[in-house]
Design a protein around this motif. Structure first.
Motif, PDB file in Angstrom:
ATOM      1  N   SER A  99     105.987   6.078  48.338  1.00  0.00           N
ATOM      2  CA  SER A  99     107.129   5.165  48.476  1.00  0.00           C
ATOM      3  C   SER A  99     107.071   4.411  49.800  1.00  0.00           C
ATOM      4  CB  SER A  99     108.453   5.926  48.329  1.00  0.00           C
ATOM      5  OG  SER A  99     108.571   6.840  49.386  1.00  0.00           O
ATOM      6  N   ARG A 100     106.570   5.057  50.852  1.00  0.00           N
ATOM      7  CA  ARG A 100     106.458   4.355  52.148  1.00  0.00           C
ATOM      8  C   ARG A 100     105.485   3.187  52.052  1.00  0.00           C
ATOM      9  NH1 ARG A 100     107.608   6.334  57.132  1.00  0.00           N
ATOM     10  NH2 ARG A 100     105.569   5.803  57.969  1.00  0.00           N
ATOM     11  N   ARG A 101     104.354   3.428  51.414  1.00  0.00           N
ATOM     12  CA  ARG A 101     103.319   2.394  51.384  1.00  0.00           C
ATOM     13  C   ARG A 101     103.602   1.315  50.342  1.00  0.00           C
ATOM     14  NH1 ARG A 101      97.657   1.620  52.833  1.00  0.00           N
ATOM     15  NH2 ARG A 101      97.596   3.549  54.026  1.00  0.00           N
ATOM     16  N   TRP A 102     104.069   1.736  49.140  1.00  0.00           N
ATOM     17  CA  TRP A 102     104.138   0.747  48.050  1.00  0.00           C
ATOM     18  C   TRP A 102     105.561   0.337  47.662  1.00  0.00           C
ATOM     19  CZ3 TRP A 102     100.108   4.483  47.792  1.00  0.00           C
ATOM     20  CH2 TRP A 102      98.829   3.935  47.917  1.00  0.00           C
ATOM     21  N   ILE A 103     106.575   1.105  48.070  1.00  0.00           N
ATOM     22  CA  ILE A 103     107.946   0.700  47.720  1.00  0.00           C
ATOM     23  C   ILE A 103     108.677   0.179  48.961  1.00  0.00           C
ATOM     24  CG2 ILE A 103     110.167   1.449  46.764  1.00  0.00           C
ATOM     25  CD1 ILE A 103     108.473   3.570  45.155  1.00  0.00           C
ATOM     26  N   LEU A 104     108.710   1.015  50.006  1.00  0.00           N
ATOM     27  CA  LEU A 104     109.356   0.549  51.254  1.00  0.00           C
ATOM     28  C   LEU A 104     108.478  -0.474  51.967  1.00  0.00           C
ATOM     29  CD1 LEU A 104     110.623   4.001  52.597  1.00  0.00           C
ATOM     30  CD2 LEU A 104     111.995   2.239  51.502  1.00  0.00           C
ATOM     31  N   LYS A 105     107.209  -0.450  51.635  1.00  0.00           N
ATOM     32  CA  LYS A 105     106.234  -1.387  52.222  1.00  0.00           C
ATOM     33  C   LYS A 105     106.293  -1.394  53.748  1.00  0.00           C
ATOM     34  CE  LYS A 105     105.633  -4.533  48.309  1.00  0.00           C
ATOM     35  NZ  LYS A 105     104.293  -4.094  47.926  1.00  0.00           N
ATOM     36  N   ILE A 106     106.091  -0.224  54.352  1.00  0.00           N
ATOM     37  CA  ILE A 106     106.051  -0.115  55.818  1.00  0.00           C
ATOM     38  C   ILE A 106     104.982  -1.086  56.335  1.00  0.00           C
ATOM     39  CG2 ILE A 106     105.562   1.475  57.759  1.00  0.00           C
ATOM     40  CD1 ILE A 106     108.093   2.304  56.258  1.00  0.00           C
ATOM     41  N   PRO A 107     105.375  -2.024  57.221  1.00  0.00           N
ATOM     42  CA  PRO A 107     104.455  -3.129  57.555  1.00  0.00           C
ATOM     43  C   PRO A 107     103.080  -2.684  58.050  1.00  0.00           C
ATOM     44  CG  PRO A 107     106.642  -3.529  58.479  1.00  0.00           C
ATOM     45  CD  PRO A 107     106.675  -2.155  57.891  1.00  0.00           C
ATOM     46  N   ARG A 108     103.034  -1.613  58.859  1.00  0.00           N
ATOM     47  CA  ARG A 108     101.725  -1.318  59.448  1.00  0.00           C
ATOM     48  C   ARG A 108     100.678  -0.832  58.442  1.00  0.00           C
ATOM     49  NH1 ARG A 108     101.409   4.364  60.808  1.00  0.00           N
ATOM     50  NH2 ARG A 108     103.492   5.285  60.954  1.00  0.00           N
ATOM     51  N   TYR A 109     101.111  -0.449  57.240  1.00  0.00           N
ATOM     52  CA  TYR A 109     100.130  -0.029  56.235  1.00  0.00           C
ATOM     53  C   TYR A 109      99.598  -1.198  55.426  1.00  0.00           C
ATOM     54  CZ  TYR A 109     102.234   4.661  56.774  1.00  0.00           C
ATOM     55  OH  TYR A 109     102.698   5.843  57.248  1.00  0.00           O
ATOM     56  N   GLN A 110     100.336  -2.295  55.420  1.00  0.00           N
ATOM     57  CA  GLN A 110     100.022  -3.357  54.455  1.00  0.00           C
ATOM     58  C   GLN A 110      98.674  -4.006  54.753  1.00  0.00           C
ATOM     59  OE1 GLN A 110     102.009  -3.222  51.836  1.00  0.00           O
ATOM     60  NE2 GLN A 110     103.123  -1.725  53.049  1.00  0.00           N
ATOM     61  N   GLY A 111      97.882  -4.112  53.710  1.00  0.00           N
ATOM     62  CA  GLY A 111      96.585  -4.769  53.837  1.00  0.00           C
ATOM     63  C   GLY A 111      95.481  -3.858  54.324  1.00  0.00           C
ATOM     64  N   TYR A 112      95.774  -2.583  54.499  1.00  0.00           N
ATOM     65  CA  TYR A 112      94.753  -1.676  55.017  1.00  0.00           C
ATOM     66  C   TYR A 112      94.530  -0.504  54.081  1.00  0.00           C
ATOM     67  CZ  TYR A 112      94.508  -4.229  59.310  1.00  0.00           C
ATOM     68  OH  TYR A 112      94.294  -5.210  60.229  1.00  0.00           O
ATOM     69  N   ASN A 113      93.336  -0.457  53.506  1.00  0.00           N
ATOM     70  CA  ASN A 113      92.878   0.733  52.796  1.00  0.00           C
ATOM     71  C   ASN A 113      93.822   1.238  51.724  1.00  0.00           C
ATOM     72  OD1 ASN A 113      90.321   1.280  53.598  1.00  0.00           O
ATOM     73  ND2 ASN A 113      90.969   2.249  55.502  1.00  0.00           N
ATOM     74  N   GLY A 114      94.447   0.341  50.978  1.00  0.00           N
ATOM     75  CA  GLY A 114      95.345   0.749  49.901  1.00  0.00           C
ATOM     76  C   GLY A 114      94.634   1.601  48.869  1.00  0.00           C
ATOM     77  N   PHE A 115      93.376   1.209  48.523  1.00  0.00           N
ATOM     78  CA  PHE A 115      92.650   1.970  47.509  1.00  0.00           C
ATOM     79  C   PHE A 115      92.367   3.386  47.999  1.00  0.00           C
ATOM     80  CE2 PHE A 115      88.641   3.673  45.942  1.00  0.00           C
ATOM     81  CZ  PHE A 115      88.948   3.777  44.592  1.00  0.00           C
ATOM     82  N   GLU A 116      91.866   3.483  49.228  1.00  0.00           N
ATOM     83  CA  GLU A 116      91.543   4.808  49.778  1.00  0.00           C
ATOM     84  C   GLU A 116      92.770   5.697  49.789  1.00  0.00           C
ATOM     85  OE1 GLU A 116      89.593   5.231  53.486  1.00  0.00           O
ATOM     86  OE2 GLU A 116      87.845   4.085  52.859  1.00  0.00           O
ATOM     87  N   ALA A 117      93.898   5.107  50.222  1.00  0.00           N
ATOM     88  CA  ALA A 117      95.136   5.888  50.305  1.00  0.00           C
ATOM     89  C   ALA A 117      95.551   6.352  48.918  1.00  0.00           C
ATOM     90  CB  ALA A 117      96.232   5.053  50.945  1.00  0.00           C
ATOM     91  N   ALA A 118      95.490   5.432  47.937  1.00  0.00           N
ATOM     92  CA  ALA A 118      95.903   5.771  46.578  1.00  0.00           C
ATOM     93  C   ALA A 118      95.004   6.855  46.004  1.00  0.00           C
ATOM     94  CB  ALA A 118      95.852   4.524  45.700  1.00  0.00           C
ATOM     95  N   PHE A 119      93.704   6.706  46.213  1.00  0.00           N
ATOM     96  CA  PHE A 119      92.747   7.660  45.660  1.00  0.00           C
ATOM     97  C   PHE A 119      92.968   9.057  46.245  1.00  0.00           C
ATOM     98  CE2 PHE A 119      88.286   9.401  45.449  1.00  0.00           C
ATOM     99  CZ  PHE A 119      88.278   9.568  44.071  1.00  0.00           C
ATOM    100  N   ILE A 120      93.177   9.090  47.559  1.00  0.00           N
ATOM    101  CA  ILE A 120      93.323  10.399  48.202  1.00  0.00           C
ATOM    102  C   ILE A 120      94.660  11.043  47.791  1.00  0.00           C
ATOM    103  CG2 ILE A 120      94.458  10.186  50.477  1.00  0.00           C
ATOM    104  CD1 ILE A 120      90.922  11.377  50.131  1.00  0.00           C
ATOM    105  N   LEU A 121      95.699  10.230  47.647  1.00  0.00           N
ATOM    106  CA  LEU A 121      96.995  10.782  47.224  1.00  0.00           C
ATOM    107  C   LEU A 121      96.901  11.300  45.784  1.00  0.00           C
ATOM    108  CD1 LEU A 121      99.453   8.201  48.829  1.00  0.00           C
ATOM    109  CD2 LEU A 121      99.116  10.580  49.515  1.00  0.00           C
ATOM    110  N   LEU A 122      96.089  10.596  44.981  1.00  0.00           N
ATOM    111  CA  LEU A 122      95.888  11.061  43.607  1.00  0.00           C
ATOM    112  C   LEU A 122      95.168  12.418  43.603  1.00  0.00           C
ATOM    113  CD1 LEU A 122      96.013  10.222  40.531  1.00  0.00           C
ATOM    114  CD2 LEU A 122      93.631   9.505  40.821  1.00  0.00           C
ATOM    115  N   LEU A 123      94.106  12.508  44.399  1.00  0.00           N
ATOM    116  CA  LEU A 123      93.369  13.782  44.474  1.00  0.00           C
ATOM    117  C   LEU A 123      94.292  14.923  44.905  1.00  0.00           C
ATOM    118  CD1 LEU A 123      89.914  12.916  46.165  1.00  0.00           C
ATOM    119  CD2 LEU A 123      90.371  13.397  43.772  1.00  0.00           C
ATOM    120  N   ILE A 124      95.115  14.629  45.924  1.00  0.00           N
ATOM    121  CA  ILE A 124      96.007  15.671  46.450  1.00  0.00           C
ATOM    122  C   ILE A 124      97.009  16.086  45.377  1.00  0.00           C
ATOM    123  CG2 ILE A 124      97.811  16.178  48.159  1.00  0.00           C
ATOM    124  CD1 ILE A 124      96.300  14.249  50.068  1.00  0.00           C
ATOM    125  N   SER A 125      97.613  15.094  44.736  1.00  0.00           N
ATOM    126  CA  SER A 125      98.657  15.452  43.768  1.00  0.00           C
ATOM    127  C   SER A 125      98.061  16.186  42.560  1.00  0.00           C
ATOM    128  CB  SER A 125      99.471  14.231  43.347  1.00  0.00           C
ATOM    129  OG  SER A 125      98.612  13.182  43.044  1.00  0.00           O
TER     130      SER A 125
END
Lengths: 248, 674
Positions: free
Chosen positions: B130-156
């Protein structure tokens, strides 16, 4: 093709640190630190740029005092290959300076001479012209850009309200302005290499100075009222009043 | 007995571990073989262990951003809790007869922790998404979205399969399956799994066993994928960051590595061989979290400088060129290792840095961005003679006049004429207890001369026997050093050290944090031992010792004061409280601006920027004045001449002259002396 370039380097007392004798008004320069004349730095930069573009060598020529030697090291650091300090400078006399310099230059192989178009201590602006006359070579003054091709030189020259394109055959003398270039900051390796170089000095010939002689050199008296206004609106009003009174 | 599942798991683990270790070997061997920059470190083990516990185990620096910090800390602690479980999973899976942890209360407690943290991690994953894709915290935007998504998927997937396997175990589906873990753990120690089990009807029969094997396989493949993926992604920080924290610099903040001009051949950082092994560890530790960039004054005011991008770009160059360079001869290496300045790092970005250290202060994994930026500036200045035009003029002035401006050095002490103080260049009278180091700005700048006079009046009031150097004082070299001209900085420092030794100076007070930092840290590194005190510290001491008696002014009632932290006083030397204590001793009408103390916004003048034009974006000083205006401050107190120049100028340009005053802490005190 490579070119042999002579760059004329002037060393002057640092004008910011010159003080008049408070009683006589005479300018005291004996202990004033020396520095490279700003336009000489532009001349060095122009010469080194040409060397980098076309190949060849740059020779630095200083007519000054033995204390001018460290300034030649600075020129070496900026890319000047070789040089000499002619000692015996006795003050501002462009005719004499030209005679000394030309005496030295006549015995040298050169294609191009570069100098500043004037110097901040005297502002005569005569030297390039006199040298041109004495050596019988073309003068291309106030150059903004310099291009060489075989034995030809092309210069974009700036006058007060126009820019003209000049061309001449080599050898020639070119004078540069502050707008010609931005003198480089020497890389440290070159500063250190320059520090290890020997400086050759030679007594100027001829020894005696012809023509005009400087009898005195006094700073004009200025009477400052030393009034300080903290608030701009009061200060501006006071300055306006003073100017109006002066006009009257 | 050998089981097929055990063999498959062993093969999977060997392949994944080989990939993991080879990638790590390649990366870390880059850091051993390529760097030519030498650094020195002290062992200082107790300090290192303290920092490791504080910043890794307790995740200390992450909480500078509390909302992001809590997310990461929960994930980290969850992973630590999961480590014991993971080891058991593989050991039991490969050799079902072997118990890694003997059954008993210790094992039960480990699995209790795992059971609780697995749900915490699932909730945390939802929070992170939610921080990265819903609240869109500015400092994450445009950086490594795929890596973050992939790793969060693995964790979950790991956590969800853990619970489903647990539920099936409770239903008896895993009974008798060799290598099934957590058999025999009492249900009371897996309460969350128990809760999920209670929600669903019990599974049974061969279907349940098949489901168990499917999930077991997914669980195992997830683990192994994670292992392979870690060193190839930003999750390399799992390995590199704890090491980076443990091996963090033990010197004073931002003390730059000295250059030995006689023996070194390469100056500053031109390509990746000009960094140190520690810099490489910095590159590997970066997760692109963006805390550095989002606290960078240049970035916050619209410049293109991004400390995050500088570190990440250098990391990419290391990865792209590293292994080829390692396997090649010297000549070939020169071709492979291309300059990093120009592409990918622009000169403009390097010159935008104010060296304020906000990035370094914020970085949770203790990366030093500023030293790398200064190293690249050194390369430009010392090897190529390249610097902004204004900076080159500043160098010429420092060389000719011992100050960044064109000023006749013989007039340096003129401000002190008629004050009746011991000016050493005139008196050569070494009978003094403390030297007041005035600095260039207070010596020559009209506004700052008032501050120098205030310091003098305070010293006189407290009966301190002091002197100033007058025309013998030169610029400390700070503007040259921070812009990369180490050669000029060392020349100036050598001259000043000679002067200080000649006058047998043992104690110095200064009103300038830049001089303070140079004298206290840079000069000490060059062998000069003396006590250096900033005037905020000195005045605070005098007040607390009762040597200065302060009174409130009538006008203080109507004022609102705030304090602007100087970077070189605050982040560089950790002096935050002294000036605040002084102000609060006089008035209660005090309020902090946003971004204060260790998070303070720079005024825009450090790193030689005081002498450069600021043409891109908003002026940093204007942004700071807006912050002061936001709290309706009527007086901004500073303790740095650079800040004074910048903020006073911003105040005038922004038309806030009537509304707001800028005053130095010395002036604040001098006008309230009893």
């Amino acid at each position: 093709m490579p070119y042999n370039i002579i760059v004329l380097i002037k060393v002057i007392p640092d004008l910011e640190q010159i003080k008049p004798n408070p009683t006589t008004g005479e300018i005291v320069t004996e202990r004033t630190p020396l520095r490279l004349e700003t336009l000489s730095e532009n001349a060095i930069e122009a010469a080194v740029q040409l060397k980098e573009k076309y190949g060849g060598k740059v020779f630095g020529l200083i007519f000054g005092k033995p204390e001018s030697a460290p300034m030649l090291k600075k020129a070496f650091a900026m890319g000047v290959d070789d040089g000499i300090v002619l000692t015996g400078y006795k003050g501002n006399n462009p005719v004499y300076t030209a005679e000394v310099l030309c005496g030295k230059i006549k015995g040298m192989q050169y294609d191009l001479i570069i100098s500043g178009n004037q110097s901040a201590d005297t502002y005569t602006g005569l030297l390039p012209g006199i040298i041109s006359g004495k050596l019988g070579i073309n003068l291309l003054g106030n150059a903004l850009t310099i291009a060489l091709e075989d034995r030809k030189i092309r210069v974009k020259s700036t006058l007060e309200k126009k820019i003209q394109n000049l061309s001449a055959t080599l050898p020639a003398i070119v004078s540069v302005t502050q707008e010609t270039n931005q003198p480089r900051l020497p890389p440290v390796m070159q500063i250190m290499a320059a520090g290890r170089k020997q400086i050759v000095t030679e007594a100027a010939q001829p020894q005696t100075m012809p023509g005009t002689v400087q009898i005195s050199n006094r700073a004009p008296r200025s009477e400052r009222k030393r009034q300080l206004y903290e608030k701009p609106e009061e200060g501006i009003a006071a300055v306006a009043r003073a100017i109006k009174e002066e006009i009257r | 007995m050998i089981y097929l599942s055990s063999v498959l798991l062993l093969i999977g683990l060997l392949v994944a571990a080989a990939s993991f270790l080879y990638t790590l070997y390649s990366l870390f061997w880059n850091a051993v073989k390529i760097p030519e920059k030498k650094i020195r470190m002290k062992i200082s083990l107790p300090r290192r262990i303290y920092i490791l516990i504080r910043n890794v185990v307790l995740q200390g620096k992450l909480f500078k951003d509390p909302s992001g910090g809590i997310m990461h800390a929960l994930m980290f602690w969850g992973f630590v809790a999961f480590a014991g479980y993971s080891a058991t999973f593989f050991v039991r899976g490969i050799d079902p007869s072997y118990e890694l942890i003997s059954p008993g209360i210790f094992k039960d407690i480990i699995f209790l922790t795992v059971d609780i943290f697995a749900i915490v991690v699932i909730v945390d994953v939802i929070y992170a998404v939610s921080r990265r894709w819903i609240l869109k915290i500015p400092r994450y935007q445009g950086y490594n979205g795929f890596e973050a998504a992939f790793i969060l998927l693995l964790i979950s997937v790991l956590m969800v399969t853990y619970y489903v396997l647990g539920v099936l175990r409770m239903d008896g589906a895993s009974a008798g399956i060799p290598g099934a873990i957590m058999e025999g753990i009492p249900p009371a120690f897996t309460p969350v799994t128990g809760f999920f089990a209670s929600l669903f009807p019990a599974a049974s029969g061969s279907g349940a066993v098949d489901l168990y094997w499917v999930l077991y396989s997914i669980h195992a493949i997830d683990f192994l994928t994670f292992l392979v993926y870690i060193p190839t992604s930003k999750h390399l920080h799992l390995v590199a960051a704890p090491l980076n924290v443990l091996l963090s610099k033990d010197t004073k903040p931002a003390q730059l590595t000295p250059i030995d001009f006689e023996n070194q051949k390469r100056f500053g950082a031109s390509d990746i061989r000009d960094f140190s092994w520690k810099d490489y560890l910095d590159f590997y530790s970066c997760t692109e979290c963006g805390r550095c960039t989002f606290n960078c004054p240049a970035f916050l005011t619209g410049k293109t400088l991004s400390p995050r991008d500088i570190i990440w770009d250098l990391r990419e160059v290391v990865i792209a060129q590293g292994s080829r360079a390692r396997h090649s001869g010297i000549e070939e290496k020169d071709k492979i290792l291309t300059p990093v300045i120009g592409d990918p790092i622009s000169e403009e970005d390097l010159w935008s840095c104010t060296t304020c250290m906000a990035c370094v202060e914020q970085c949770p994994v203790m990366i030093d961005h500023v030293e790398k930026i200064v190293d690249m500036r050194r390369s430009l200045v010392l090897n190529q003679g390249k610097a902004p035009k204004e900076t080159i003029e500043t160098y010429t002035n420092m060389e000719n006049y011992g100050s960044p401006w064109v000023n006749d050095p013989s007039t340096r002490g003129d401000w002190a004429k008629d004050l009746g103080i011991n000016v050493l260049s005139e008196t050569q009278n070494d009978d003094f207890d403390i030297l007041y180091w005035v600095g260039c700005v207070a010596s020559y700048d009209r506004r700052n001369q008032d501050i120098a006079k205030s310091i003098v009046s305070i010293l006189k009031k407290a009966n301190v026997k002091f002197a100033i150097l007058g025309s013998e004082e030169k610029c400390t070299g700070d503007p040259a050093k921070r812009t990369g001209n180490e050669y000029l900085a060392q020349n100036l420092a050598t001259a000043n050290i000679e002067t200080l030794n000649r006058h047998r100076v043992h104690r110095v007070i200064t009103g300038c944090p830049h001089c303070f930092n140079s004298l206290k840290n840079d000069y000490r590194a060059m062998g000069l031992e003396m006590e250096v005190i900033h005037h905020t510290e000195f005045i605070n001491q005098l007040v607390s010792l009762g040597k200065l008696d302060l009174k409130s002014l009538e006008s203080d009632e109507k004022e609102k004061f705030t304090y602007h932290d100087s970077c070189y006083l605050g982040r560089y030397n950790k002096i935050y409280e002294e000036p605040r204590t002084i102000i609060k001793a006089v008035t209660d009408n005090y309020e902090e601006m946003e971004m204060n103390k260790s998070k303070a916004l720079c005024c825009g003048a450090g790193g030689g920027r005081l002498w450069m034009n600021e043409t891109v974006g908003t002026k940093i000083s204007h942004k700071r004045m807006e912050m002061a205006d936001k709290i309706n401050a009527t007086t901004v107190v500073t303790a740095c001449p650079y800040c004074m120049v910048m903020l006073d100028d911003a105040r005038r340009v922004m038309g806030k002259e009537e509304k707001m005053h800028i005053t130095d802490i010395a002036e604040f005190v001098a006008s309230r002396l009893n």
